[in-house]
Design a protein around this motif. Structure first.
Motif, short mmCIF file in Angstrom:
data_model
loop_
_atom_site.label_atom_id
_atom_site.label_comp_id
_atom_site.label_asym_id
_atom_site.label_seq_id
_atom_site.Cartn_x
_atom_site.Cartn_y
_atom_site.Cartn_z
N GLN A 137 36.94 12.09 1.55
CA GLN A 137 37.13 13.16 2.47
C GLN A 137 36.57 12.64 3.87
N LYS A 140 39.62 10.30 5.18
CA LYS A 140 40.56 11.09 5.81
C LYS A 140 40.69 11.69 7.05
N HIS A 141 39.45 11.77 7.53
CA HIS A 141 39.50 12.56 9.05
C HIS A 141 38.84 11.59 9.94
N THR A 154 34.56 19.16 11.60
CA THR A 154 35.75 19.26 10.86
C THR A 154 35.71 19.28 9.43
N LEU A 155 34.67 18.21 8.93
CA LEU A 155 34.85 18.29 7.64
C LEU A 155 34.00 19.50 6.83
N LYS A 157 34.62 22.37 7.96
CA LYS A 157 35.48 23.35 8.11
C LYS A 157 36.47 23.04 6.84
N TYR A 158 36.80 21.87 6.56
CA TYR A 158 37.79 21.90 5.38
C TYR A 158 37.04 21.84 4.00
N TYR A 159 35.88 21.48 3.79
CA TYR A 159 35.49 21.11 2.57
C TYR A 159 34.17 22.08 2.03
#
Ligand SMILES: [Zn+2]
Length: 209
Positions: A137, A140-141, A154-155, A157-159
């Motif tokens: 993860q 990826k960002h 950001t992480l 928010k996504y996961y």
């Protein structure tokens, strides 16, 4: 008035005696290491030379605590020894032990030194990202410019953040008993499946009873 004075002196004493107890406990652990044989696991602290060096440091620390009587920031004056007198690297290590972003943000609000560390050290946020997200993860960002605090949010928010507990309550699918996963429960069925109940779900269950 007397009560307040007593309370203040008790609080101050608690800080000093807690510090003393921590160092003492560390020292006792080291001494156990020299005795060695009964506690083989403790050999991870190092060679006998390193252990006696550390015992020396413990004794110096105990002297320092007695002589300088460390104070909390709010009780300190210019000459006091406080938490902030620790080397920045040590403070940074302590901040790395905080389990989530809320702890870091609250620390930053508490004092400008913490604020500078929290804002200035991408490493603190990267550590937090490593705790909550998988390497896949993160990769990826993450880019060369996109690291630290913005990457963490950001992480998140996504996961979402990883939920980490020492033990969890489970509910048995067969007899509906609630039990701690580590302790199990007496059940008529030998291998009944169970599902985990997060603290939030447990509170919800109580509210809807
Ligand atoms: Zn059961």
């Amino acid at each position: 008035m007397t009560f307040r004075l007593n309370k203040t002196s008790v609080e101050k004493d608690v800080h000093v005696s807690t510090a003393r107890e921590l160092v003492n406990r560390f020292g006792t652990g080291l001494e156990g290491n020299i005795a060695g044989v009964t506690f083989p696991k403790r050999s991870i602290v190092g060679s006998p030379q390193i252990v006696s060096q550390q015992l020396g440091s413990c004794s110096n620390l105990l002297d320092l605590i007695s002589e300088r009587q460390p104070k909390t920031l709010s009780d300190s004056n210019e000459d006091s020894v406080t938490f902030l007198d620790l080397p920045k690297e040590v403070i940074s290590k302590i901040l790395q032990k905080l389990p989530d972003h809320i702890g870091l943000i609250e620390m930053a609000k508490a004092h400008e030194t913490f604020e500078a560390l929290v804002d200035g050290q991408a490493k603190l946020w990267d550590r937090l990202s490593q705790f909550h997200f998988t390497q896949e993860q993160i990769d990826k960002h993450k880019t060369k410019e996109f690291t630290g605090r913005p990457l963490f949010f950001t992480l998140k928010k996504y996961y979402g953040l990883r939920e980490h507990y020492a033990d969890l309550i489970h509910i048995c699918c067969h007899c509906k008993a609630l039990f701690w996963k580590d302790h199990g429960h007496p059940c008529v069925s030998r291998d009944a499946p169970s599902v985990r109940v997060t603290p939030q779900q447990f509170v919800d269950m109580l509210l809807f009873l």
